[in-house]
Scaffold this active site. Structure first.
Site, short mmCIF file in Angstrom:
data_model
loop_
_atom_site.label_atom_id
_atom_site.label_comp_id
_atom_site.label_asym_id
_atom_site.label_seq_id
_atom_site.Cartn_x
_atom_site.Cartn_y
_atom_site.Cartn_z
N CYS A 20 0.83 -1.19 0.00
CA CYS A 20 0.00 0.00 0.00
C CYS A 20 0.86 1.25 0.00
CB CYS A 20 -0.93 0.02 1.22
SG CYS A 20 -0.02 0.06 2.79
N CYS A 23 3.31 1.92 2.91
CA CYS A 23 4.62 1.26 2.91
C CYS A 23 5.69 2.19 2.38
CB CYS A 23 4.57 0.00 2.05
SG CYS A 23 3.39 -1.25 2.60
N ASP A 434 11.53 29.19 -27.47
CA ASP A 434 12.79 29.55 -28.11
C ASP A 434 12.57 29.38 -29.62
OD1 ASP A 434 15.61 30.00 -28.47
OD2 ASP A 434 15.81 27.85 -28.77
N ASP A 613 15.50 24.31 -26.37
CA ASP A 613 16.36 23.16 -26.58
C ASP A 613 17.84 23.45 -26.39
OD1 ASP A 613 16.80 24.72 -28.93
OD2 ASP A 613 17.48 22.90 -29.97
N ASP A 617 19.06 27.89 -23.02
CA ASP A 617 17.67 27.84 -22.57
C ASP A 617 17.52 27.18 -21.20
OD1 ASP A 617 16.58 29.03 -24.90
OD2 ASP A 617 16.77 27.12 -25.96
#
Length: 749
Positions: A20, A23, A434, A613, A617
């Site tokens: 669960c 845990c 960009d 990318d 950036d």
């Protein structure tokens, strides 16, 4: 076990005994308390525990020992062993479910006879006999079918803890004990049917949960398997012929190895084509169902299927560095991370056991001491409270949606880097792009290839094979797969010359090709080809992604603000902004200036999604509220992004926002329902209006509701399905005069 750049060790452990969400908190807390442990994160989907620790202060044996001390068995994570163990547990659950359902059906037949005979002609001896038969069926069936709960509860109690299986075990045991007692004293009621049906419903929920987790885990495993097992590698030497081919395990391939991929075979590693032309099926990588034409100089990726032509590749990414392995790592990282909603559900689940036990005990005592109920009725009410408040719906509320969202992202060509990104992307109101490599394709092309005589374009490509200059690479990508000219000579920074026909051929600058007054072209880089008196100018530009206009129009229609921030010069950004109808744009920006723009918008209350990318950036991606990056971005940029997308299209950006918005809404619905269920169900059970059987039905129904609600998130939705379904350009075809109704190109940055 691995060591990072800071000298810290990391080990991945497979954990047995997780049942669960509670845990998760127990394991991570126990690990973080150990001296020398820097971080511990448990993936509830794969049951993989990633521990970062100082090997000088604690050894791996100390980690596993600490886990065993709190009732969990740990061993080094091996994919095949974990999958085998998981399959064994799943089939045990199925067998337990089958026994419970079969027993429940037979007991219900007997119970219906008892209920219909009450107050009628059924004599007490017959009723007692039916109860006795029910006990003969229920006790062994419950003993077998309840194994997953009993062993888990026992291990938990033995370590001084209480997990969610403890109240389930107590509830079932009390119901069976009470039923045996009632049968012994010839009472009119027994609860064998309730106890066994409770187990059946609980097991059904656990089987569904296990099946969902296995399906989610299979995505990353299936990706890794797409590479195949063996490849045809050329042995090192001067001649690369069929006789020099050796069947080599894919795992043994190294960078710069040469491999042969025959028609119909799966490409074993990322590489660049050195000879041959074909069409490849990249549907497993990019989601694109159409074949992609490839030729000399093109990149291909592991997992793609070669079409109708043999290809010779030079391996560019070996081992676990292939694009498909990176995608698998992103899936694993996203499933290991937890969003704010998950953390909220985890905390609520951890509080469940003590609160419910106290509530059930208080309810039973209240009925017995203050409301005049007998021991029998007080026990029944207490058992009903234990059962009806099982927080399965709360534990499944968010993970079920996340599992479906991860699948929808994958089908749309997206991979989550961080689970929190799912929530953040769904809240954005502004998208900042960009330019270079994001709105435009990352690799430049010859923009005027359709205007150049084919023989000169072919000659330019043959000369370009002998040059390492980026503009020459663009010529190769755009012009075709013609073989390189022999005896070519490169003058660094100037160009390439080679004997051709009855004279000399040149490719390079105007001065190198001895071309006077070629004319200027401000918005593109130029390279020239000359043979004799004939010459041509090749304009090199980075072109817009094929669906950029449609995607930005869709984003605006969705109520989002659009802006462009670029480090490229303003005169290069302006035509892109005009073509895409973007009014807010800036060029020539440094990373700090991009961050300043984002901070200014944030101060105004905007929630910004940054899409970029380049290395410059990465700071802006980190500063933005949420972020996306192409899969071919630099590694630092990928690590800062909340998700990455595949392919040449921008459609995944629109899909990410649509999926995230729907996922966020479904998470909130599920949490609201799970909380509302307990608000209504607990008082109902405490008031004595819920039998154990009714409690089992209600608890199981709540889990089914949140799971079915999560299943509504199977795709990006109708809003962006048309964008994802449109075929993309492969980027390899030569440009034509009328190739686009709105031809716009950006100069190379």
């Amino acid at each position: 076990m691995k060591t990072d750049a800071e000298g810290r060790s990391r080990i991945d452990l497979a954990i047995d005994g997780i049942t669960c969400a509670a845990c998760l908190g127990d394991i991570e807390t126990a690990m973080k308390r150990l001296p020398g442990v820097v971080n511990a994160r448990l993936n509830l989907t794969s049951h993989r525990l990633a521990v970062t620790f100082d090997a000088a202060r604690i050894q791996a044996g100390g980690l596993t020992g600490a886990l065993e001390a709190i009732g969990y068995r740990a061993y080094p994570y091996e994919q095949r062993k974990v999958e085998a163990d998981e399959a064994a547990r799943f089939y045990l659950l199925l067998k337990c479910l089958g026994v419970a359902v079969f027993a429940a059906m037979n007991i219900m037949l007997l119970s219906i006879s008892v209920w219909s005979g009450e107050g009628a002609s059924m004599p007490p001896e017959t009723r007692d006999f039916f109860h006795f038969l029910s006990a003969l069926i229920a006790l062994p069936a419950a003993a077998y079918a309840g194994q997953p709960f009993y062993f888990s509860a026992w291990n938990s109690l033995r370590q001084g803890r209480v997990n969610m299986d403890v109240p389930i075990t107590i509830g079932v045991s009390l119901a069976l004990a009470l039923s045996v007692y009632e049968t012994w004293r010839h009472a009119p009621q027994a609860y064998f049917d309730s106890a066994v049906m409770l187990l059946a419903f609980l097991l059904a929920g656990r089987v569904m949960d296990q099946a969902m987790r296995r399906k989610t885990r299979a995505a990353a495993g299936n990706l890794a398997a797409l590479k195949g097992e063996n490849a045809l590698r050329f042995t090192p030497g001067d001649r690369e012929t069929e006789e020099n081919l050796v069947l080599t395990p894919v795992a043994a391939l190294a960078e710069d190895d040469r491999v042969l991929v025959r028609a119909g075979e799966r490409i074993p590693a990322d590489g660049v084509i050195e000879s041959g032309a074909s069409s490849v099926d990249e549907s497993a990588i990019t989601g694109e169902t159409l074949g992609k034409p490839v030729r000399l100089g093109d990149n291909v990726y592991a997992g793609s299927i070669n079409g109708d032509g043999a290809l010779k590749l030079r391996v560019t990414a070996a081992g676990n560095a292939a694009l498909i392995d990176e995608a698998a790592r992103l899936i694993d990282a996203a499933s290991a991370a937890r969003s704010g909603y998950v953390r909220l559900a985890d905390r609520a689940s951890q509080l469940y056991a003590p609160v419910v036990h106290l509530a059930a005990l208080a309810t039973g005592l209240t009925w017995y001491f203050f409301l005049g109920a007998g021991v029998h009725d007080a026990l029944v009410v207490g058992i009903s409270v234990l059962i009806i408040t099982c927080p399965c719906a709360l534990a499944l509320a968010v993970p079920a949606v996340q599992a479906m969202a991860s699948g929808a992202f994958f089908r749309a060509g997206l991979f989550l880097n961080d689970a929190t990104g799912l929530e953040k992307i769904g809240e954005v109101d502004t998208v900042v792009f960009d330019k270079t490599g994001t709105l435009t394709l990352p690799e430049p092309r010859v923009a005027n290839a359709g205007d150049i005589p084919p023989d000169l374009l072919d000659l330019a490509a043959r000369l370009a094979h002998s040059s390492s200059h980026p503009l020459a690479r663009a010529v190769v990508r755009s012009a075709g797969a013609a073989p390189a000219l022999p005896d070519a000579r490169e003058t660094p920074g100037m160009g390439v010359a080679a004997p051709f026909g009855d004279g000399e051929a040149w490719l390079g600058s105007a001065a190198f090709c001895e071309i006077e007054s070629p004319g200027a072209h401000a918005d593109a880089s130029a390279i020239f080809v000359r043979h004799g008196a004939r010459w041509a100018r090749l304009l090199i530009r980075q072109t817009l992604r094929p669906d950029a206009t449609r995607v930005l129009d869709h984003l605006r229609e969705s109520g989002l603000n659009i802006a462009i921030l670029s480090g490229d010069r303003p005169e290069a950004v302006a035509p892109i902004a005009r073509a895409l109808s973007v009014e807010s744009w800036s060029g020539g920006l440094k990373p700090a200036e991009k961050i300043a723009f984002i901070d200014e918008r944030v101060a105004e209350g905007a929630k910004i999604l940054m899409v970029g990318d380049g290395l410059n950036d990465a700071p802006a991606l980190a500063a933005a509220y949420a972020s996306l990056s192409p899969i071919d971005a630099v590694h630092l940029t990928q690590t800062q992004a909340d998700a990455v997308f595949l392919g040449d299209r921008l459609a995944p950006v629109a899909a990410a926002i649509a999926i995230a918005r729907r996922a966020r809404a479904l998470m909130r619905q599920n949490l609201f329902f799970a909380a509302g269920y307990n608000v209504v169900a607990v008082p109902f059970a405490m008031s004595g209006h819920a039998t154990p059987l009714f409690a089992a039905l209600a608890m199981s129904a709540s889990s089914i509701v949140v799971t079915v609600n999560a299943l509504r998130l199977r795709g990006p939705g109708k809003a962006v399905t048309h964008l994802l379904g449109e075929p993309k350009s492969s980027g390899n075809e030569p440009a034509r005069k009328a190739s686009s109704p709105k031809p716009v190109a950006a100069p190379s940055a």
